[in-house]
Design a protein around this motif. Sequence first.
Motif, PDB file in Angstrom:
ATOM      1  N   TRP A 127       0.862  -1.188   0.000  1.00 29.83           N
ATOM      2  CA  TRP A 127       0.000   0.000   0.000  1.00 29.83           C
ATOM      3  C   TRP A 127       0.897   1.237   0.000  1.00 29.83           C
ATOM      4  O   TRP A 127       1.360   1.692   1.033  1.00 29.83           O
ATOM      5  CB  TRP A 127      -0.910  -0.028   1.229  1.00 29.83           C
ATOM      6  N   ALA A 128       1.163   1.747  -1.193  1.00 27.82           N
ATOM      7  CA  ALA A 128       2.015   2.918  -1.354  1.00 27.82           C
ATOM      8  C   ALA A 128       1.156   4.174  -1.505  1.00 27.82           C
ATOM      9  O   ALA A 128      -0.020   4.096  -1.835  1.00 27.82           O
ATOM     10  CB  ALA A 128       2.895   2.749  -2.589  1.00 27.82           C
ATOM     11  N   GLU A 129       1.774   5.347  -1.246  1.00 24.70           N
ATOM     12  CA  GLU A 129       1.096   6.634  -1.442  1.00 24.70           C
ATOM     13  C   GLU A 129      -0.330   6.592  -0.885  1.00 24.70           C
ATOM     14  O   GLU A 129      -1.318   6.639  -1.610  1.00 24.70           O
ATOM     15  CB  GLU A 129       1.084   7.011  -2.925  1.00 24.70           C
ATOM     16  N   ARG A 130      -0.429   6.543   0.435  1.00 24.19           N
ATOM     17  CA  ARG A 130      -1.729   6.346   1.082  1.00 24.19           C
ATOM     18  C   ARG A 130      -2.576   7.607   1.135  1.00 24.19           C
ATOM     19  O   ARG A 130      -3.742   7.562   1.509  1.00 24.19           O
ATOM     20  CB  ARG A 130      -1.498   5.784   2.488  1.00 24.19           C
ATOM     21  N   GLY A 131      -1.987   8.741   0.783  1.00 23.55           N
ATOM     22  CA  GLY A 131      -2.775   9.963   0.710  1.00 23.55           C
ATOM     23  C   GLY A 131      -2.967  10.616   2.057  1.00 23.55           C
ATOM     24  O   GLY A 131      -2.107  11.297   2.568  1.00 23.55           O
ATOM     25  N   GLY A 132      -4.139  10.416   2.644  1.00 26.60           N
ATOM     26  CA  GLY A 132      -4.422  11.024   3.930  1.00 26.60           C
ATOM     27  C   GLY A 132      -5.298  12.259   3.858  1.00 26.60           C
ATOM     28  O   GLY A 132      -5.469  12.955   4.855  1.00 26.60           O
ATOM     29  N   TYR A 133      -5.850  12.514   2.682  1.00 24.79           N
ATOM     30  CA  TYR A 133      -6.734  13.671   2.499  1.00 24.79           C
ATOM     31  C   TYR A 133      -8.177  13.157   2.362  1.00 24.79           C
ATOM     32  O   TYR A 133      -8.553  12.191   2.981  1.00 24.79           O
ATOM     33  CB  TYR A 133      -6.277  14.465   1.266  1.00 24.79           C
ATOM     34  N   THR A 134      -8.970  13.798   1.526  1.00 22.85           N
ATOM     35  CA  THR A 134     -10.341  13.342   1.339  1.00 22.85           C
ATOM     36  C   THR A 134     -10.408  12.291   0.238  1.00 22.85           C
ATOM     37  O   THR A 134      -9.411  12.018  -0.448  1.00 22.85           O
ATOM     38  CB  THR A 134     -11.260  14.522   0.967  1.00 22.85           C
ATOM     39  N   ALA A 135     -11.595  11.733   0.036  1.00 21.39           N
ATOM     40  CA  ALA A 135     -11.770  10.671  -0.958  1.00 21.39           C
ATOM     41  C   ALA A 135     -11.413  11.127  -2.362  1.00 21.39           C
ATOM     42  O   ALA A 135     -11.001  10.312  -3.202  1.00 21.39           O
ATOM     43  CB  ALA A 135     -13.215  10.163  -0.927  1.00 21.39           C
ATOM     44  N   THR A 136     -11.560  12.403  -2.653  1.00 20.02           N
ATOM     45  CA  THR A 136     -11.260  12.913  -3.994  1.00 20.02           C
ATOM     46  C   THR A 136      -9.846  13.473  -4.101  1.00 20.02           C
ATOM     47  O   THR A 136      -9.457  13.952  -5.163  1.00 20.02           O
ATOM     48  CB  THR A 136     -12.259  14.015  -4.395  1.00 20.02           C
ATOM     49  N   GLY A 137      -9.078  13.398  -3.030  1.00 21.23           N
ATOM     50  CA  GLY A 137      -7.716  13.907  -3.044  1.00 21.23           C
ATOM     51  C   GLY A 137      -6.718  12.873  -3.525  1.00 21.23           C
ATOM     52  O   GLY A 137      -7.085  11.791  -3.997  1.00 21.23           O
TER      53      GLY A 137
END
Length: 556
Positions: A127-137
């Motif tokens: 699981w790379a680049e997990r984000g951490g923002y909203t669903a559309t981010g």
Amino acid sequence: MAIESGSSETDVVVVGAGLAGLVATAELADAGKRVILLEQEPEASFGGQAWWSFGGLFLIDSPEQRRLRVHDSLELARQDWFGTAGFDRTEDHWPRRWAEAYLQFAAGEKRAWLKEQGVGFFPVVGWAERGGYTATGPGNSVPRFHIVWGTGPGIVEPFARRVRAAVDAGLVELRFRHRVSELLLSGGAVTGVRGAVLEPSGVARGEASSRTEVAPFEIAAQAVVVTAGGIGGNHELVRRNWPARLGPAPQRLLSGVPAHVDGAMLQATEAAGASVVNADRMWHYTDGIRNHSPVWAEHGIRILPGPSSMWLDAAGNRLPVPLFPGFDTLGTLAHIGQTGYEHTWFVATHKIVEKEFALSGSEQNPDLTGKDIRLLATRVTAGIAAPVRAFLDRGEDFVVAPTLPELVAGMNRITGGTPALELAAIEREIVARDREIEHPFTKDLQITAIRGARNYLGDKLIRVAPPHRLLDPEAGPLIAVRLNIITRKTLGGLETDLSGRVLRPGGEVFPGLYAAGEVAGFGGGGMHGYRSLEGTFLGGCLFSGRVAGRAAAAAL
């Protein structure tokens, strides 16, 4: 190998024997076309950057995902891709279309196509680049990073084998030490290439080779496919294209690619009249460490971190949410650019390092690269992996200490106290974090992220340590790592249509000219937009090389 010089003629010239070039050549040969494959480096570097890679591939709704109860779909992947790419320019017309085509490929025939050629996959999806923002981010909503069994060499081998078979069949000529400097033009169309033969070199893969020219050469062809890679080994060119949104161009850079990844062919193709777009879009990592046994100049290795290390800036301040290890590469890079310094720190425990620290690169993963089941089993047992242990013992960016005062003193020794780290400030941050982890409730979103990661079986098994206090003596000793910015990928490049045909500025097709791989922004001049979801660089080379090879063959 005998050196070829002077003039010759063929159906297609492919410039660059990296992964995209091998795929394009294999597809052309399968169609019965005669190909001369040119490579400026010695034969030892056959396969290019892909050979050095960890071998991660982006797949959608794969059997590996389903076995781990990961529910993925084309719709979710499209949401993640476009939310990450942030397309916002008129030049993004073709990149958008390439992105959609690649998503269809990754959700469709990609895995089966690779399996037919003998490519297998490690069963645990990363699981790379997990984000951490909203669903559309930006970020991956689910694990999609599929590691090839055999890493980079394992993905190069089937295409190298196909090309060698085509050599034996008389369809392909391999010409190493041939450095292209110019495209030949006639009536506005590309009709071949011109350059110089370099003197023979016996250097090992990735080592710098001589640039001494011994003879000119010229090859006429009905089409030319440029697959010459990016600019990551040319720090001057990286800095020249560095965007203001990422802060000042760093003066201290490590190289994640060999020196020959210099952008020279990209510049030569542009000089011939090709359109280059999105040159300011690039992908560099913030968690690089200097290789204790370098192969090329400023050779850096990237840590592939789990989510548990505390990430501090150069002054000892904790990075803001959601800039946790493995969550947002370019968001972290932009933040570092605002700090006034170019390095950061991981602070971890032995317990975190043994579970969460992996290193990018085929040579740093002998178990996966060598397909060694017995060695692979050690990933789920206690103990720090041997390649990581080598950096703890020999790496100049590592500090190991039994107590926090000794750790901070060691960190200051590494940097010469520029800037000086204050023990009291770091201790206050760590103690506050440790208080949060002692009960099931927390306002610390990194702790929430750690606990969330362990809900995924793959992370719980081999990637994420059980939550614990950093100052717990049972989890020690403490380990700090100075992290450096390391160059890697060019996200922009030669503008191409969906057939891999290079365009001129304004959108007109440049007759006789195709491009694939990193030199084309992995398709269209930048199918990733501003950011990548990871596992998409090798896949972009595979897909764009296949498209360009098939399209060029069909056009002849």
